[in-house]
Design a protein around this motif. Sequence first.
Motif: not given
Lengths: 222, 247
Positions: A120, A133-134
């Motif tokens: 992350y 990011t996800y």
Amino acid sequence: MGFEVLFKGNNFIRLLGGLGLSLKISLLSVIISIVLGILVGLLMTAKNSYVKLLLRTYLEIVRIMPQMVLLFLVYFGVARAMGVHLSAEVSAVIVFSFWGTAEMADLVRGALTGIPAIQYESSRALGLTMVQTYRYVILPQIVRRMIPLSINLITRMIKTTSLVMMIGIVEVLKVGQQIIEANRKASPNAAFGVFATVLLLYFLACWPISCLARYLEKKWEN
Amino acid sequence: MSEIVSVKNLCKRYDELTVLDNISFSVQKGEVVVIVGPSGCGKSTLLRCLNGLEEIQDGRIFLDGEKIETNRNKTNGLCERMGMVFQSYDLFPHKTILQNLTLAPIIVKKRKRKEVEEEALALLERVGLSSKKDSYPRQLSGGQKQRVAIVRALIMHPEVLLLDEITAALDPEMVREVLDVVLNLAREGRTMLIVTHEMQFARAVADRMLFLEGGKIVEEGEPEEFFEHPKTERLRQFLQTFTYIKE
Ligand SMILES: Nc1ncnc2c1ncn2[C@@H]1O[C@H](COP(=O)(O)OP(=O)(O)O)[C@@H](O)[C@H]1O
Ligand SMILES: [Mg+2]
């Protein structure tokens, strides 16, 4: 050897039909389990400790209770206690989804918590937003970890559907028994031929799925 | 030379624990500043604050005159103008080396894939890893991974590079290959803030040294002075832990 009874009348077609029913129940349950399992799995990583405790309890109950007891409880128990009539097939799907959701949720939780914080952070350091990011970093890794495991869950479900004959669903194993019963006189050896065939059918249904899981696992190992 | 990073009265606390206590310093364009200090003194925290990974309790950080927003929820795009390489390997395991490098330029900077790929290949060539472009991180050694991580930071064209003990997790024989890359970057005039425990490397690469202890900058100076004639007793003691003298 007892294989001859399979060619009598439409016996073999009936066996296949029974297998189809097993597959239908597993497939429905798997789809429901995946959707609910992802939601519950996300909840399991929540900070709230009451939510966590509740979900842990759910998982433990599912793991401890034999599926057969759950089946009886839902099919016979719920109908009596609440006056709702559930068909055997609906009961089976409910029980397998209840079980599958717990297992899937635990897989999702494991996959999520197994992703190191640095993944992350380095995404953020590169300027990715949380959503990016996800989308590009976290979810692809979760999916890669999860798909082989969930495929294994599917094969386990297909095998476990043999229990549903206990609540009167005529799935492949039950059809097999009926064929054996009907030919008791004419072919006393039918049991071997029929059960061997049932075994082969289970194998043919589960094997390709297993192979796929193994292939993906190899392809995606990190 | 002009000032590029400026830290003013930075305070960072975790609950009761004060990790950074009113820190102020600045970095000039093209300068290489090396930060040393005992483990747990807040070196990583300092770099993480600069890069917006931590919320700060007090003080301000400026990049090229603009204030950096350190609130997690509203970055103003300044943090990605600082590249960061971490101690532990942090490449994206599901992407090839080339994809690791091109991801951020394409989705954050909206650059064209082809152009980014060309740049990535050129950079890989420079760190001697162009043959690894289609490998996955798991197929690389620790030293190779850290070189890729440096390139991944570089390709975002950061104005400042932050390196946090990037060789600390490496086997000794791989330390050199990574430090050589950093040394070359320093020669090209890159602005860098480096945390390291490799004292000889620090001396070779630094324009200026900072000694951090107890959340404060206890001493700073040019490397020669810093290593040969430390002014404070605490720095003297710290430097002594790196020399082995037979008793
Ligand atoms: N997330 C955190 N929560 C609480 N304390 C932390 C956290 N991160 C770091 N610390 C503490 O802050 C201090 C400085 O840590 P760090 O910056 O990692 O030191 P260094 O990099 O110099 O070894 C340490 O005492 C550490 O225990
Ligand atoms: Mg550190």
